[in-house]
Write a protein that holds these residues in place. Structure first.
Motif, mmCIF file in Angstrom:
data_model
loop_
_atom_site.group_PDB
_atom_site.id
_atom_site.type_symbol
_atom_site.label_atom_id
_atom_site.label_comp_id
_atom_site.label_asym_id
_atom_site.label_seq_id
_atom_site.Cartn_x
_atom_site.Cartn_y
_atom_site.Cartn_z
ATOM 1 N N ILE A 24 99.450 47.652 62.746
ATOM 2 C CA ILE A 24 99.022 49.053 62.697
ATOM 3 C C ILE A 24 97.574 49.155 62.232
ATOM 4 C CG2 ILE A 24 99.406 51.298 61.598
ATOM 5 C CD1 ILE A 24 101.543 50.527 63.627
ATOM 6 N N VAL A 25 97.217 48.403 61.199
ATOM 7 C CA VAL A 25 95.845 48.404 60.683
ATOM 8 C C VAL A 25 94.870 47.923 61.758
ATOM 9 C CG1 VAL A 25 94.263 47.292 59.047
ATOM 10 C CG2 VAL A 25 96.468 48.156 58.248
ATOM 11 N N PHE A 26 95.235 46.857 62.461
ATOM 12 C CA PHE A 26 94.378 46.310 63.513
ATOM 13 C C PHE A 26 94.177 47.329 64.632
ATOM 14 C CE2 PHE A 26 93.835 43.175 67.158
ATOM 15 C CZ PHE A 26 92.509 42.900 66.851
ATOM 16 N N THR A 162 98.800 49.899 52.953
ATOM 17 C CA THR A 162 98.910 48.439 52.996
ATOM 18 C C THR A 162 99.376 47.881 51.660
ATOM 19 O OG1 THR A 162 97.117 48.349 54.621
ATOM 20 C CG2 THR A 162 97.667 46.304 53.484
ATOM 21 N N ILE A 163 98.824 48.396 50.572
ATOM 22 C CA ILE A 163 99.210 47.933 49.237
ATOM 23 C C ILE A 163 100.697 48.202 48.981
ATOM 24 C CG2 ILE A 163 98.892 48.289 46.755
ATOM 25 C CD1 ILE A 163 95.938 48.873 47.355
ATOM 26 N N LEU A 164 101.134 49.418 49.315
ATOM 27 C CA LEU A 164 102.534 49.779 49.083
ATOM 28 C C LEU A 164 103.483 48.990 49.974
ATOM 29 C CD1 LEU A 164 102.210 53.669 48.755
ATOM 30 C CD2 LEU A 164 102.753 52.046 46.930
ATOM 31 N N SER A 165 103.128 48.837 51.242
ATOM 32 C CA SER A 165 104.006 48.123 52.171
ATOM 33 C C SER A 165 104.084 46.638 51.850
ATOM 34 C CB SER A 165 103.533 48.318 53.612
ATOM 35 O OG SER A 165 102.232 47.771 53.788
ATOM 36 N N SER A 166 102.996 46.090 51.319
ATOM 37 C CA SER A 166 102.988 44.670 50.965
ATOM 38 C C SER A 166 103.866 44.377 49.752
ATOM 39 C CB SER A 166 101.553 44.196 50.678
ATOM 40 O OG SER A 166 100.733 44.349 51.816
#
Length: 206
Positions: A24-26, A162-166
């Motif tokens: 998603i980020v990419f 990203t921080i939360l999902s990681s």
């Protein structure tokens, strides 16, 4: 409508094809290039319309318009798009799980990326080329402000998402929330740019 539909595709990718946060980020990282490209075209069309609508135009005015347009375009390419893409990819590479990084593939997101390009193109052609229903009091700098706000909000959302999902074993809820947030952001920025009444409310507040 086309922008909303195109932004639903990553949602389907997460639900049906188990896309992870790295993909998603990419995808959104590359979409920034598309947004920057069409912002540059908007500035060019806006400048062209300014020159056409002026009576008894002088060489000084022409040079001033062209210089301002070139400055805005260079600012977009170097400062906004360049800084965002560099900062995002560097930061994400530090916090995204290496197992997720291995799943990043251009082939996986090339169809959504093409659809993004087409949907932004439809919006551009409809609003700037055919109907010219963008706010007539706009200035070139305003297009950069919209881009800057959009990019800044997206950067913050992607960072926290990203921080939360990681940190979660099953981050699908966070990813869906992130995509939903982006869809809402798309609607708001669209209304600000093309709905005069909504623009007045935005202009009064900011």
């Amino acid at each position: 409508i086309s922008l909303i539909i195109s932004n639903l595709i990553p949602l389907f990718g997460v639900i049906l094809f188990k896309w992870n946060i790295a993909q998603i980020v990419f995808l959104y990282w590359l979409e920034t290039l598309i947004i920057g490209f069409y912002t540059i075209l908007k500035i060019m069309v806006f400048t062209s319309d300014n020159l056409k609508n002026q009576k008894n135009i002088s060489k000084r005015f022409i040079i001033s318009e062209i210089f301002e347009a070139v400055f805005c375009i260079v600012f977009i390419c170097i400062c906004v798009i360049g800084f965002f893409m560099f900062a995002l990819i560097m930061f994400m590479s530090m916090i995204i799980d290496t197992n997720y990084e291995k799943t990043i593939s251009f082939n996986t997101i090339k169809i959504p990326l093409i659809i993004f390009f087409i949907s932004h193109g439809i919006s551009f052609i409809n609003n700037f080329i055919i109907n010219k229903n963008y706010n007539k009091k706009s200035k070139r700098g305003l297009f950069i402000e919209f881009l800057y706000i959009r990019v800044a909000i997206l950067f913050i959302a992607l960072t926290f998402g990203t921080i939360l999902s990681s940190s979660l074993e099953n981050p699908i809820g966070i990813i869906i929330l992130l995509i939903s947030f982006k869809i809402v952001m798309e609607i708001i920025t669209y209304l600000i740019q093309y709905d005069p009444e909504f623009f007045k409310k935005f202009d009064k507040r900011f």
